[in-house]
Design an enzyme around this catalytic site. Structure first.
Site, mmCIF file in Angstrom:
data_model
loop_
_atom_site.group_PDB
_atom_site.id
_atom_site.type_symbol
_atom_site.label_atom_id
_atom_site.label_comp_id
_atom_site.label_asym_id
_atom_site.label_seq_id
_atom_site.Cartn_x
_atom_site.Cartn_y
_atom_site.Cartn_z
ATOM 1 N N ASN A 167 0.823 -1.207 0.000
ATOM 2 C CA ASN A 167 0.000 0.000 0.000
ATOM 3 C C ASN A 167 0.858 1.258 0.000
ATOM 4 O O ASN A 167 1.016 1.903 -1.025
ATOM 5 C CB ASN A 167 -0.956 -0.011 1.202
ATOM 6 C CG ASN A 167 -2.178 0.855 0.967
ATOM 7 O OD1 ASN A 167 -2.082 1.944 0.421
ATOM 8 N ND2 ASN A 167 -3.332 0.384 1.377
ATOM 9 N N ASP A 168 1.436 1.611 1.138
ATOM 10 C CA ASP A 168 2.175 2.868 1.241
ATOM 11 C C ASP A 168 3.398 2.901 0.323
ATOM 12 O O ASP A 168 3.773 3.963 -0.176
ATOM 13 C CB ASP A 168 2.622 3.084 2.689
ATOM 14 C CG ASP A 168 1.447 3.113 3.648
ATOM 15 O OD1 ASP A 168 0.494 3.857 3.369
ATOM 16 O OD2 ASP A 168 1.471 2.386 4.652
ATOM 17 N N THR A 169 4.008 1.748 0.074
ATOM 18 C CA THR A 169 5.228 1.712 -0.733
ATOM 19 C C THR A 169 4.964 1.887 -2.224
ATOM 20 O O THR A 169 5.913 1.952 -3.011
ATOM 21 C CB THR A 169 5.963 0.372 -0.518
ATOM 22 O OG1 THR A 169 5.076 -0.708 -0.829
ATOM 23 C CG2 THR A 169 6.429 0.242 0.919
ATOM 24 N N SER A 204 0.106 3.219 7.307
ATOM 25 C CA SER A 204 0.368 4.571 7.795
ATOM 26 C C SER A 204 -0.900 5.389 7.910
ATOM 27 O O SER A 204 -0.873 6.535 8.344
ATOM 28 C CB SER A 204 1.351 5.287 6.861
ATOM 29 O OG SER A 204 0.748 5.522 5.606
#
Length: 481
Positions: free
Chosen positions: A403-405, A444
Site C-alpha cells: 500500500n504505502d510503498t 500509515s
C-alpha cells in the site's frame, strides 16, 4: 594435575573458544548479506553462539576454591535458565507464522537488551567497589541502552501484534521525553561519578525504572509505518548494550558480537531511513504515519474492480509483468500460489520480475524471506533502485498486499505525510492490478492515490484465493495443463 594448571587450561580453552565464536559471528553475518548464503550464515552464527555458551561453563574451573559455593549455585541457575530459554525459543520458533516473524524479532531484540541491562544491574548493585570510573560509566551507558531497548522493543512487538493500535501523542511530548532521558542519564552518571558504584539500592532501582519508562515513551508516538526502522534501531541498541557490558566483564565474545550487531544494525537503520528519504531523528521524533487524520484533499477518479480471472488472463498475454508484494501477501500466506502463477506466466513466455521496496512488510528483508520460502529464484527478485526504471516498460504491474510503498502521493502530493518517501513506480506501468481485501488505507493511515488512477483496477479478495482464481483462468486457456 593441580588446581593452578587446571585453571590455566580452562582459561586457555575459554579464550580460544571466544575467539572462535567471534570469528563465526563475523563470518556468519557476512554470509547473511546475500540471500543465496543467508541460511548457512544463520547456522554459522548459531554455531558461534553455541561455542560461546558452552565455553562460559568452563569458568567453574578457572576460579579459586573460595568461590566454590558461588560457582556451583551459578552453574545450576545458568543451566536452568538455559533450558527454559531453549525450550521457549524452540517451541515458539517452530510455531510462529511468517506474518508474525517481525513480532518475534522485536521480542528477541528486547530480550537481548534486557539481558544486557540485567548484567549492568548486577554490576551496579554490587558494593564491592571493584570497578574503576571508566567501567562504571560504561556499565551505566550499557544499562541505559539495554533497558530502553527492552521496553521499547516490547512496545514495538505490541504494535506489530495488534495489541496496541495507533499512536500516543500529547502536547509537549518531545519535551517530556527529553526530560525523562536526561534525568535518567544524569542519575546514572551521578551513580558512577559521585557514588562511585556505592549508590543506595533505591537510587539504582530508580535509574532502571526511569530507563524502562523512557523506552515506552520513546516508542509509543512512532507511527506503524515506521516500525521496520524502529526494529532495526532497537537491534542496534541491543548490540551496543551487549558490547558495552562485554567491556565491563572483559568478555571478548560479548564485545565483538555486540560491536558487530550494533554497527550492522546502525548501518541498516540509516539505509532504511534513507530509503524513506528521512533521517532517523525524523522517524523517532516526528508525527509521521498512523495518525490517519492528515488532510490530503479529495481523490480524483474512482476505484474500478475487476474479476481475478480476467486479470490473470490479461497477464498471460503480456510481455512483461512486475509484481510488487507487501505485508498482505504474508497475511494471506499466498507466496506459494503466487509462485505457481508466476511459473505459468513464464511457461507462456512472459518476463516476470519482483520489485522489493526496502521497507516492504514489517521488518527489513521480510518480503525476500517470504519469497525465498516459496522457492522464487533470487535472480528475478529486484531491489527498488534496480527495478524502478523498468515499470514504464511493463505491460502489467500487479500489487499484492502493498500500500504505502506504491502510493504516488509520495511523489506528487506535498500535503501528504509520506511526501518525499521513495516508492515503487508501479503507476507508470500500462496496466496496474491491485490485489486487496478491501478499500482500507495502508499501515500509515494514508489514502492511496494509485487505487483511483485510470490505469488501475482493483482485484478484491484474499490474496491466496485471488491467486487460485488467476491460476485456474490461465490453465483454462492451456487446456488445464
Amino acid at each position: 594435575m593441580d588446581n593452578l594448571s587446571t585453571a590455566s587450561i580452562a582459561s586457555l580453552i575459554i579464550d580460544v573458544s571466544f575467539f572462535s565464536a567471534a570469528f563465526l559471528f563475523i563470518y556468519g553475518l557476512k554470509r547473511m548479506s546475500s540471500p543465496v548464503t543467508a541460511a548457512s550464515g544463520i547456522r554459522v552464527a548459531g554455531l558461534g553462539m553455541l561455542v560461546a555458551v558452552v565455553a562460559s561453563f568452563l569458568y567453574v574451573f578457572s576460579v579459586s576454591d573460595a568461590a566454590l559455593p558461588y560457582r556451583t549455585t551459578n552453574v545450576i541457575l545458568a543451566a536452568v535458565a538455559l533450558i527454559i530459554g531453549l525450550g521457549w525459543a524452540w517451541t515458539s520458533g517452530k510455531k510462529v507464522e511468517m506474518t508474525a516473524m517481525p513480532q518475534m524479532v522485536a521480542l528477541y531484540n528486547g530480550m537481548g537488551g534486557g539481558a544486557a541491562a540485567a548484567i549492568g544491574a548486577i554490576e551496579l548493585f554490587r558494593t564491592s567497589g571493584q570497578h574503576t570510573l571508566i567501567p562504571l560509566v560504561v556499565t551505566v551507558v550499557g544499562s541505559l541502552i539495554g533497558a530502553i531497548s527492552l521496553s521499547g522493543s516490547l512496545i514495538a512487538w505490541a504494535k506489530l501484534d495488534g495489541r496496541i493500535n495507533g499512536v500516543w501523542r500529547v502536547k509537549g511530548l518531545q519535551l517530556i521525553n527529553g526530560t525523562f532521558f536526561f534525568a535518567t542519564l544524569a542519575l546514572g552518571l551521578y551513580i558512577a561519578f559521585v557514588e562511585h558504584g556505592h549508590a543506595p539500592v533505591w537510587m539504582t532501582a530508580a535509574f532502571f525504572i526511569l530507563a524502562l519508562i523512557f523506552g515506552v515513551l520513546m516508542t509509543m508516538p512512532i507511527g506503524g509505518a515506521d516500525m521496520p526502522v524502529v526494529i532495526s534501531l532497537y537491534n542496534a541498541f541491543t548490540g551496543l548494550a551487549v558490547g558495552f557490558e562485554g567491556f565491563v566483564l572483559q568478555n571478548p565474545a560479548l564485545m565483538i558480537a555486540g560491536m558487530v550487531v550494533g554497527s550492522a544494525g546502525t548501518l541498516l537503520t540509516l539505509l532504511m531511513a534513507k530509503a524513506m528519504n528521512r533521517s532517523v531523528a525524523n522517524v523517532i521524533f516526528s508525527n509521521f504515519g498512523a495518525a490517519g487524520d492528515e488532510e490530503q484533499g479529495e481523490m480524483a477518479g474512482s476505484m474500478k474492480p475487476v474479476d481475478a480471472g480476467d486479470a490473470g488472463i490479461n497477464m498471460r498475454y503480456a510481455s512483461k509483468v512486475i509484481i510488487a508484494p507487501g505485508y498482505g501477501l504474508a497475511v494471506a500466506q499466498a507466496q506459494h500460489k503466487l509462485f505457481e502463477f508466476v511459473k505459468l506466466l513464464q511457461d507462456a513466455g512472459v518476463d516476470v520480475k519482483f520489485a522489493i521496496h526496502p521497507v516492504a512488510g514489517r521488518m527489513p528483508g521480510h518480503m525476500n524471506v517470504l519469497l525465498a520460502e516459496a522457492g522464487v529464484p533470487y535472480d528475478i527478485i529486484m531491489d527498488m533502485e534496480d527495478i524502478n526504471g523498468e515499470f514504464k516498460e511493463a505491460d502489467v504491474a500487479i500489487v499484492i498486499g502493498a500500500n504505502d510503498t506504491v502510493n504516488p502521493a509520495a511523489r506528487t502530493n506535498k500535503s501528504s505525510p509520506i511526501y518525499g518517501m521513495p516508492i515503487l513506480n508501479v503507476d507508470m506501468a500500462k496496466q496496474v492490478y491491485v490485489v486487496k481485501r478491501g478499500q482500507g488505507k495502508g499501515y500509515s493511515g494514508v489514502e492511496n492515490e494509485l487505487f483511483f488512477k485510470d490505469n488501475t483496477n482493483m482485484v478484491y479478495g484474499d490474496a491466496q484465493k485471488v491467486m487460485v482464481q488467476m491460476i485456474q483462468a490461465v490453465k483454462s486457456l492451456d487446456g488445464g495443463h
